[in-house]
Design a protein around this motif. Structure first.
Motif, short mmCIF file in Angstrom:
data_model
loop_
_atom_site.label_atom_id
_atom_site.label_comp_id
_atom_site.label_asym_id
_atom_site.label_seq_id
_atom_site.Cartn_x
_atom_site.Cartn_y
_atom_site.Cartn_z
N THR A 1 69.58 111.92 21.67
CA THR A 1 68.81 112.29 22.85
C THR A 1 69.15 113.72 23.22
OG1 THR A 1 68.85 110.02 23.69
CG2 THR A 1 68.28 111.76 25.26
N VAL A 2 68.11 114.54 23.44
CA VAL A 2 68.29 115.93 23.86
C VAL A 2 67.73 116.07 25.27
CG1 VAL A 2 67.76 118.34 23.37
CG2 VAL A 2 68.08 116.73 21.48
N LYS A 3 68.58 116.55 26.20
CA LYS A 3 68.19 116.63 27.61
C LYS A 3 68.23 118.08 28.07
CE LYS A 3 69.33 114.60 32.13
NZ LYS A 3 70.24 113.67 32.84
N GLY B 1 68.33 129.16 26.89
CA GLY B 1 68.62 128.15 27.91
C GLY B 1 69.84 127.34 27.57
N GLY B 2 69.78 126.05 27.85
CA GLY B 2 70.90 125.15 27.56
C GLY B 2 70.39 123.75 27.35
N VAL B 3 71.05 122.99 26.49
CA VAL B 3 70.67 121.60 26.25
C VAL B 3 71.92 120.74 26.16
CG1 VAL B 3 68.56 122.22 24.99
CG2 VAL B 3 70.66 121.79 23.72
N ASP B 4 71.78 119.50 26.56
CA ASP B 4 72.81 118.48 26.39
C ASP B 4 72.36 117.55 25.28
OD1 ASP B 4 74.43 119.38 28.56
OD2 ASP B 4 73.03 118.42 29.95
N VAL B 5 73.25 117.28 24.33
CA VAL B 5 72.92 116.45 23.18
C VAL B 5 73.81 115.21 23.18
CG1 VAL B 5 72.68 116.36 20.67
CG2 VAL B 5 72.27 118.51 21.88
N ALA C 1 74.60 111.41 21.17
CA ALA C 1 74.39 110.58 19.98
C ALA C 1 75.64 109.75 19.73
CB ALA C 1 74.07 111.44 18.76
N ASN C 2 75.46 108.46 19.50
CA ASN C 2 76.55 107.58 19.14
C ASN C 2 77.71 107.66 20.13
OD1 ASN C 2 77.81 105.65 17.47
ND2 ASN C 2 78.89 107.23 16.30
N ASN C 3 77.38 107.65 21.44
CA ASN C 3 78.37 107.72 22.52
C ASN C 3 79.19 109.01 22.50
OD1 ASN C 3 77.75 105.13 23.59
ND2 ASN C 3 78.93 104.19 21.93
N LYS C 4 78.63 110.06 21.88
CA LYS C 4 79.28 111.37 21.86
C LYS C 4 78.34 112.38 22.54
CE LYS C 4 81.84 110.50 17.55
NZ LYS C 4 81.34 109.14 17.32
N TYR C 5 78.93 113.53 22.93
CA TYR C 5 78.15 114.50 23.71
C TYR C 5 78.60 115.92 23.38
CZ TYR C 5 77.49 117.57 27.77
OH TYR C 5 77.22 118.64 28.59
N VAL C 6 77.62 116.83 23.24
CA VAL C 6 77.92 118.25 23.13
C VAL C 6 76.95 119.03 24.00
CG1 VAL C 6 78.89 118.12 20.81
CG2 VAL C 6 76.45 118.59 21.10
N ARG C 7 77.42 120.13 24.56
CA ARG C 7 76.60 121.04 25.35
C ARG C 7 76.41 122.31 24.53
NH1 ARG C 7 73.14 121.76 29.82
NH2 ARG C 7 73.37 123.88 30.60
#
Length: 331
Positions: A188-190, A214-218, A220-226
């Protein structure tokens, strides 16, 4: 009821021509949700709307729309139910002709989800083509060959959610109150307003997001990167790993300008992109290919033979064509 019919037709006229305001969009979608008849009418009109945003027609969408209205004898006055069916039938005939003659054709239709509660717009891009989709909030998505994008009819009311299989270059209209979310398989990309390229082909091992502005929050599989500009997130669907790295993100979107760019990419992955772009099947009968990696870019305006000559600069391989299948063999 007659007043509602006139209002619906006027709003659809503005929606097709691109002159509709945000407030009018809300009124239009409210009418569509309350009436099965309006949903069916929208179902037909949105096909025309999508085709008018195909790049091949972009420069003449206004004149084409006016000509189509004149041909179908349409006015902004009320259209009776009986006349609507004739109108829809004529549009279907015109659309069939446009799809037949257009190389960059797309197919857009509405579908209900399994619960029957949600209505979606879906755009499918054939192999060898690409197209541009304008979302109701003004956001745009350029879809690459073999891609599918869908979003609910209620898009923009409370949420801005879209679903992608394939590759898309997104320019998202800013709205801090309603985040824009792309669902691509397990990723999911937010965002709230930005430019990025998202690649999620089912046959690939990874899903990649490259941030241009800009910026996005990614997630996947209960993990997150900004991500920050000139960074990309990579999700390995085999291992479940999600990580980020620096990148020349603009290169990820060069395909929108007719170039295929790659950095230390495997020959096999490049061949997959060539298959999609040229709508061919490549069968690999070579042991050398698995150890080949390349960096560079390909002009997709070249012929297929020119592309192969460009890649195989050392003349290591033979490309043998039989029908729609090309077999790559070692020399």
């Amino acid at each position: 009821m007659q007043d509602k019919n006139i209002l619906f037709e006027e709003l659809m006229d503005k929606y097709i021509s691109g002159s509709i305001t945000d407030g009018e969009k809300i009124s239009l979608f409210a009418l569509i949700e309350e009436s099965d008849l309006y949903r069916k009418q929208y179902h037909e009109m949105v096909k025309l709307y999508a085709l008018l945003h195909i790049p091949a027609f972009e420069s003449r969408k206004e004149t084409g729309y006016v000509h189509l209205k004149e041909r179908l004898h349409l006015t902004t006055l009320g259209i009776s139910r009986r006349r609507w069916f004739v109108y829809a039938r004529n549009i279907a005939a015109v659309l069939l002709l446009m799809v037949t003659v257009s190389v960059g054709s797309i197919f857009t239709y509405n579908e209900l989800d399994k619960s029957g509660d949600q209505l979606y717009n879906e755009t499918t891009v054939p192999l060898g083509s690409q197209t541009k989709v304008l979302l109701p909030d003004g956001s745009t998505v350029v879809l690459n060959s073999g891609s599918v994008l869908k979003y609910p009819l209620s898009y923009g009311k409370k949420e801005r959610n879209v679903y992608l299989v394939g590759e898309g270059y997104f320019e998202v209209a800013k709205d801090k109150e309603k985040a824009f979310q792309v669902y691509a398989g397990d990723m999911t990309v937010k965002v709230t307003g930005t430019e990025f390229n998202l690649r999620y082909y089912l046959e690939d091992q990874s899903t990649e997001v490259s941030l241009i502005d800009g910026g996005v929050d990614v997630f996947a599989n209960n993990k997150y990167v900004r991500l920050k500009p000139d960074e990309k997130a990579i999700y390995n669907r085999n291992t479940g790993d999600l990580y980020s790295e620096t990148a020349d993100s603009y290169k990820s979107a060069l395909w929108t300008t007719g170039r295929l760019s790659f950095v230390n990419a495997s020959f096999l992955d490049i061949l997959k992109d060539i298959e999609r772009k040229y709508n061919i099947k490549i069968h690999v009968d070579s042991q050398k290919v698995t150890n080949e990696y390349f960096s560079g870019s390909i002009d997709l305006n070249m012929s297929l033979q020119e592309v192969f000559n460009f890649i195989d600069v050392d003349k290591k391989y033979r490309f043998e064509q039989s029908g729609g299948v090309i077999t790559l063999r070692d020399k």
